[in-house]
Write a protein that holds these residues in place. Structure first.
Motif, PDB file in Angstrom:
ATOM      1  N   ALA A 178       0.683  -1.205  -0.046  1.00 38.32           N
ATOM      2  CA  ALA A 178      -0.099  -0.038  -0.088  1.00 38.32           C
ATOM      3  C   ALA A 178       0.920   1.199   0.049  1.00 38.32           C
ATOM      4  CB  ALA A 178      -1.003   0.001   1.149  1.00 38.32           C
ATOM      5  N   LYS A 179       2.203   1.211   0.596  1.00 35.29           N
ATOM      6  CA  LYS A 179       2.895   2.014   0.409  1.00 35.29           C
ATOM      7  C   LYS A 179       2.447   3.443   1.493  1.00 35.29           C
ATOM      8  CE  LYS A 179       5.095   1.405  -3.895  1.00 35.29           C
ATOM      9  NZ  LYS A 179       5.363   1.701  -5.380  1.00 35.29           N
ATOM     10  N   LYS A 180       1.646   3.132   2.284  1.00 35.21           N
ATOM     11  CA  LYS A 180       1.266   3.949   3.354  1.00 35.21           C
ATOM     12  C   LYS A 180       0.866   3.300   4.662  1.00 35.21           C
ATOM     13  CE  LYS A 180      -3.097   5.789   2.871  1.00 35.21           C
ATOM     14  NZ  LYS A 180      -4.116   6.642   2.138  1.00 35.21           N
ATOM     15  N   SER A 181       1.418   3.841   5.818  1.00 34.65           N
ATOM     16  CA  SER A 181       0.996   3.409   7.234  1.00 34.65           C
ATOM     17  C   SER A 181       0.943   4.230   8.209  1.00 34.65           C
ATOM     18  CB  SER A 181       2.236   2.151   7.507  1.00 34.65           C
ATOM     19  OG  SER A 181       3.341   3.108   7.777  1.00 34.65           O
ATOM     20  N   TYR A 182       0.027   3.845   9.030  1.00 34.93           N
ATOM     21  CA  TYR A 182      -0.145   4.656  10.314  1.00 34.93           C
ATOM     22  C   TYR A 182       1.113   4.352  11.284  1.00 34.93           C
ATOM     23  CZ  TYR A 182      -4.968   5.371   8.410  1.00 34.93           C
ATOM     24  OH  TYR A 182      -5.894   5.725   7.737  1.00 34.93           O
ATOM     25  N   LYS A 183       1.382   5.348  12.005  1.00 34.19           N
ATOM     26  CA  LYS A 183       2.480   5.312  13.169  1.00 34.19           C
ATOM     27  C   LYS A 183       1.725   4.304  14.218  1.00 34.19           C
ATOM     28  CE  LYS A 183       4.211   9.912  12.457  1.00 34.19           C
ATOM     29  NZ  LYS A 183       4.089  11.267  13.046  1.00 34.19           N
ATOM     30  N   ILE A 184       0.352   4.204  14.424  1.00 42.10           N
ATOM     31  CA  ILE A 184      -0.305   3.260  15.472  1.00 42.10           C
ATOM     32  C   ILE A 184       0.012   1.671  14.813  1.00 42.10           C
ATOM     33  CG2 ILE A 184      -2.289   2.547  16.264  1.00 42.10           C
ATOM     34  CD1 ILE A 184      -2.988   5.686  15.957  1.00 42.10           C
ATOM     35  N   GLU A 185       0.121   1.528  13.584  1.00 42.08           N
ATOM     36  CA  GLU A 185       0.170   0.128  13.166  1.00 42.08           C
ATOM     37  C   GLU A 185       1.742  -0.294  13.378  1.00 42.08           C
ATOM     38  OE1 GLU A 185      -2.513   0.100   8.946  1.00 42.08           O
ATOM     39  OE2 GLU A 185      -0.651   0.896   8.767  1.00 42.08           O
ATOM     40  N   ARG A 186       2.762   0.542  13.219  1.00 50.85           N
ATOM     41  CA  ARG A 186       3.955   0.150  13.423  1.00 50.85           C
ATOM     42  C   ARG A 186       4.223  -0.181  14.841  1.00 50.85           C
ATOM     43  NH1 ARG A 186       4.909   4.116   9.581  1.00 50.85           N
ATOM     44  NH2 ARG A 186       5.602   5.766  11.170  1.00 50.85           N
ATOM     45  N   GLU A 187       3.561   0.778  15.736  1.00 48.96           N
ATOM     46  CA  GLU A 187       3.784   0.605  17.389  1.00 48.96           C
ATOM     47  C   GLU A 187       3.023  -0.605  17.848  1.00 48.96           C
ATOM     48  OE1 GLU A 187       5.349   2.194  19.558  1.00 48.96           O
ATOM     49  OE2 GLU A 187       6.190   3.857  17.861  1.00 48.96           O
ATOM     50  N   ILE A 188       1.718  -0.846  17.253  1.00 48.09           N
ATOM     51  CA  ILE A 188       1.152  -2.200  17.691  1.00 48.09           C
ATOM     52  C   ILE A 188       1.993  -3.325  17.284  1.00 48.09           C
ATOM     53  CG2 ILE A 188      -0.786  -3.658  17.136  1.00 48.09           C
ATOM     54  CD1 ILE A 188      -1.758  -1.510  19.148  1.00 48.09           C
ATOM     55  N   ILE A 189       2.422  -3.582  15.865  1.00 49.69           N
ATOM     56  CA  ILE A 189       3.031  -4.618  15.536  1.00 49.69           C
ATOM     57  C   ILE A 189       4.324  -4.729  16.360  1.00 49.69           C
ATOM     58  CG2 ILE A 189       4.304  -5.407  13.537  1.00 49.69           C
ATOM     59  CD1 ILE A 189       2.343  -4.291  11.805  1.00 49.69           C
ATOM     60  N   LYS A 190       4.951  -3.980  16.679  1.00 50.00           N
ATOM     61  CA  LYS A 190       6.265  -3.787  17.222  1.00 50.00           C
ATOM     62  C   LYS A 190       5.975  -4.221  18.876  1.00 50.00           C
ATOM     63  CE  LYS A 190       8.819  -0.088  17.057  1.00 50.00           C
ATOM     64  NZ  LYS A 190       9.229   1.280  17.286  1.00 50.00           N
ATOM     65  N   PHE A 191       4.863  -3.856  19.435  1.00 45.71           N
ATOM     66  CA  PHE A 191       4.664  -4.033  20.788  1.00 45.71           C
ATOM     67  C   PHE A 191       4.187  -5.561  20.995  1.00 45.71           C
ATOM     68  CE2 PHE A 191       1.683  -4.554  24.402  1.00 45.71           C
ATOM     69  CZ  PHE A 191       2.473  -3.973  25.440  1.00 45.71           C
ATOM     70  N   VAL A 192       3.298  -6.013  20.027  1.00 43.78           N
ATOM     71  CA  VAL A 192       2.846  -7.471  20.263  1.00 43.78           C
ATOM     72  C   VAL A 192       3.859  -8.510  19.918  1.00 43.78           C
ATOM     73  CG1 VAL A 192       0.232  -6.801  19.829  1.00 43.78           C
ATOM     74  CG2 VAL A 192       1.772  -7.704  18.038  1.00 43.78           C
ATOM     75  N   ASN A 193       4.842  -8.262  19.255  1.00 41.64           N
ATOM     76  CA  ASN A 193       5.892  -9.169  19.018  1.00 41.64           C
ATOM     77  C   ASN A 193       6.971  -9.157  19.998  1.00 41.64           C
ATOM     78  OD1 ASN A 193       5.805 -10.549  16.260  1.00 41.64           O
ATOM     79  ND2 ASN A 193       4.931  -8.575  16.058  1.00 41.64           N
TER      80      ASN A 193
END
Length: 509
Positions: free
Chosen positions: A427-442
């Motif tokens: 999509a070449k577009k992301s939210y900062k929230i998405e990156r934070e969630i993915i980082k946190f749950v891992n």
């Protein structure tokens, strides 16, 4: 969406009147597409594979794809025929097509009579596009016939009316463009902060006012766009009270012009939904109550329309409870309000169905019934691929990650995270929230000591404050406060208690 999937969705979304008309027309035709229609009608929400298997059992040695294409076309034509009696716009453009046929068949008198009738009706309905096309056709046809019994004064009068319609369309388009530009800036840039942004905003306002002041006669569409522009501008400058008055004015304008409503009044419903969505983004729950009451007055005889209204009412009565962490009251509202809604959910659009499932899942999530929350979301995640095209879909996937985290399903979290990251890259577009969630749950091994957790939260707190103020990020945060959930996990606080505490310290408008 494949043609087969589209056909199944189309048949499942038919109203009672449409079903009755199509069923009676197809009955006893003994055709393959008739059999296909009744297979789909009797097996609601079944997959293409199930439908095709049933079809081949009944219609051996025939083409399923051919029957799908023919039935799809037949149903659309049948709906179009019915809509001409429900929505004047359909009737007007149907008359224009008929007038063209009449002229081609040299039935000139009937052609001009129908065009005259169409122009009169178009002006009554303030449908400038239908008036423009029918007027242009009339002038072209008169020219080709060398103006039979038409004097210059009559010709000039016709040209004047056509130019007047063109001017109205041009001004409507200019106003719409300004509104679209304002909304786009609000979504991607937020409130005007720099001197340059303020000047750009003032330029938009001055241009909008000059167009309005240059247009003397009353026009509902222009007034509607003006009220929407004013409301969004006032929200942008932080004057929420005046913005709400503009929304009241818009609703009053629509109510005063019921003669322009289609049957059912779907465009009025769209207007109310747009107002409610804007008020929700501002957390203006008191303002939402008035427009929910307006929705309750709209119940009519069309089942699909009533289902859409019922869903919108439920969501906007639920949202204040969810946003304030009152999951018990949310559950009680769901129990008392959704029996009929869920029974008729096949009548909802894909986006409404996804939004409904997401919010019901969030109720169970807040109550810590994570298995149930997951079960509901899976109906979207593992359903038709068309859901993946919705803007809401990525939010649904993020909520699913949170559920997996609560269930301690860390293997599947890795798989889901990789999938989401791939989709974000495509999509070449992301939210900062998405990156934070993915980082946190891992990173599921949080510090054990409270002091270390506090230090971890201190590191994230300032960053999260900036994210929560970002207008672009608010598009995701309006459905669920992911940042509060992360804080609740780090600080070992119950999510429902933390979100209630934060809302009480920062009360809604």
């Amino acid at each position: 969406m494949t043609k087969s999937e589209s056909l199944i969705y189309l048949i499942n979304s038919l109203t009672k009147a449409e079903k009755k008309s199509i069923s009676s027309a197809l009955m006893n035709s003994n055709s393959n597409y008739e059999k296909l229609y009744f297979i789909i009608a009797k097996n609601k929400n079944s997959s293409v594979d199930i439908i095709s298997d049933k079809y081949y059992n009944l219609c051996k040695k025939t083409s399923f794809e051919t029957s799908v294409i023919y039935l799809h076309k037949y149903i659309l034509n049948s709906i179009l025929e019915l809509r001409k009696h429900q929505d004047v716009s359909f009737l007007l453009f149907d008359n224009i097509a008929k007038a063209r046929i009449l002229f081609e068949k040299s039935l000139y008198k009937e052609c001009f009579k129908l065009l005259k009738k169409t122009k009169t009706k178009a002006l009554e309905q303030e449908n400038q596009y239908a008036f423009l096309i029918s007027s242009r056709l009339e002038l072209d046809y008169l020219l080709s016939l060398n103006y039979p019994e038409i004097d210059e004064k009559t010709l000039l009068r016709k040209q004047f009316k056509l130019n007047d319609a063109l001017l109205t369309i041009q001004k409507t388009n200019k106003l719409s463009s300004l509104l679209e530009l304002l909304k786009h800036r609000m979504v991607y840039s937020g409130k005007a902060k720099t001197e340059s942004q303020k000047n750009q905003l003032n330029d938009l306002v001055m241009t909008e006012m000059s167009i309005i002041n240059s247009f003397a006669k009353e026009n509902v569409e222009i007034d509607k766009i003006h009220q929407l522009f004013q409301a969004n501008y006032l929200i942008d400058v932080g004057d929420f009270e005046s913005a709400q008055r503009s929304f009241y004015g818009l609703n009053e304008l629509m109510e005063k012009n019921k003669h322009l409503w289609s049957d059912p009044p779907i465009y009025y419903l769209f207007t109310l939904e747009g107002i409610l969505d804007t008020l929700r983004s501002q957390r203006n729950y008191n303002g939402m109550e008035y427009f929910v009451k307006q929705l309750k007055k709209l119940q009519g005889s069309f089942q699909y329309f009533n289902s859409r209204i019922e869903c919108t009412i439920f969501l906007y009565e639920l949202i204040p409870l969810l946003d304030n962490g009152d999951f018990k009251s949310s559950f009680e509202l769901m129990k008392s309000s959704t029996d009929n809604l869920l029974k008729n959910e096949h009548l909802l659009s894909l986006s409404q169905k996804a939004e409904l499932k997401l919010h019901i899942s969030l109720i169970y999530f807040g109550l810590r019934e994570f298995k149930m929350a997951q079960k509901i979301l899976n109906k979207i995640i593992f359903a038709s691929k068309d859901y993946s095209q919705l803007p809401l879909y990525r939010t649904i996937r993020l909520v699913n990650l949170l559920i997996l985290y609560e269930l301690k399903d860390f293997d599947f979290i890795k798989y889901e995270s990789r999938t989401l990251n791939r989709e974000i890259q495509i999509a070449k577009k992301s939210y900062k929230i998405e990156r934070e969630i993915i980082k946190f749950v891992n990173k599921h091994n949080l510090p054990y000591l409270s002091s270390k957790r506090s230090r971890l939260w201190t590191k994230k707190e300032e960053k999260f404050k900036l994210i929560s103020k970002d207008t672009y990020e608010k598009q995701t945060l309006k459905y669920f406060d992911f940042l509060v959930w992360i804080e609740s996990k780090i600080m070992r606080v119950k999510f429902s208690e933390l979100i209630t505490k934060k809302r009480n310290s920062n009360p809604p408008i």
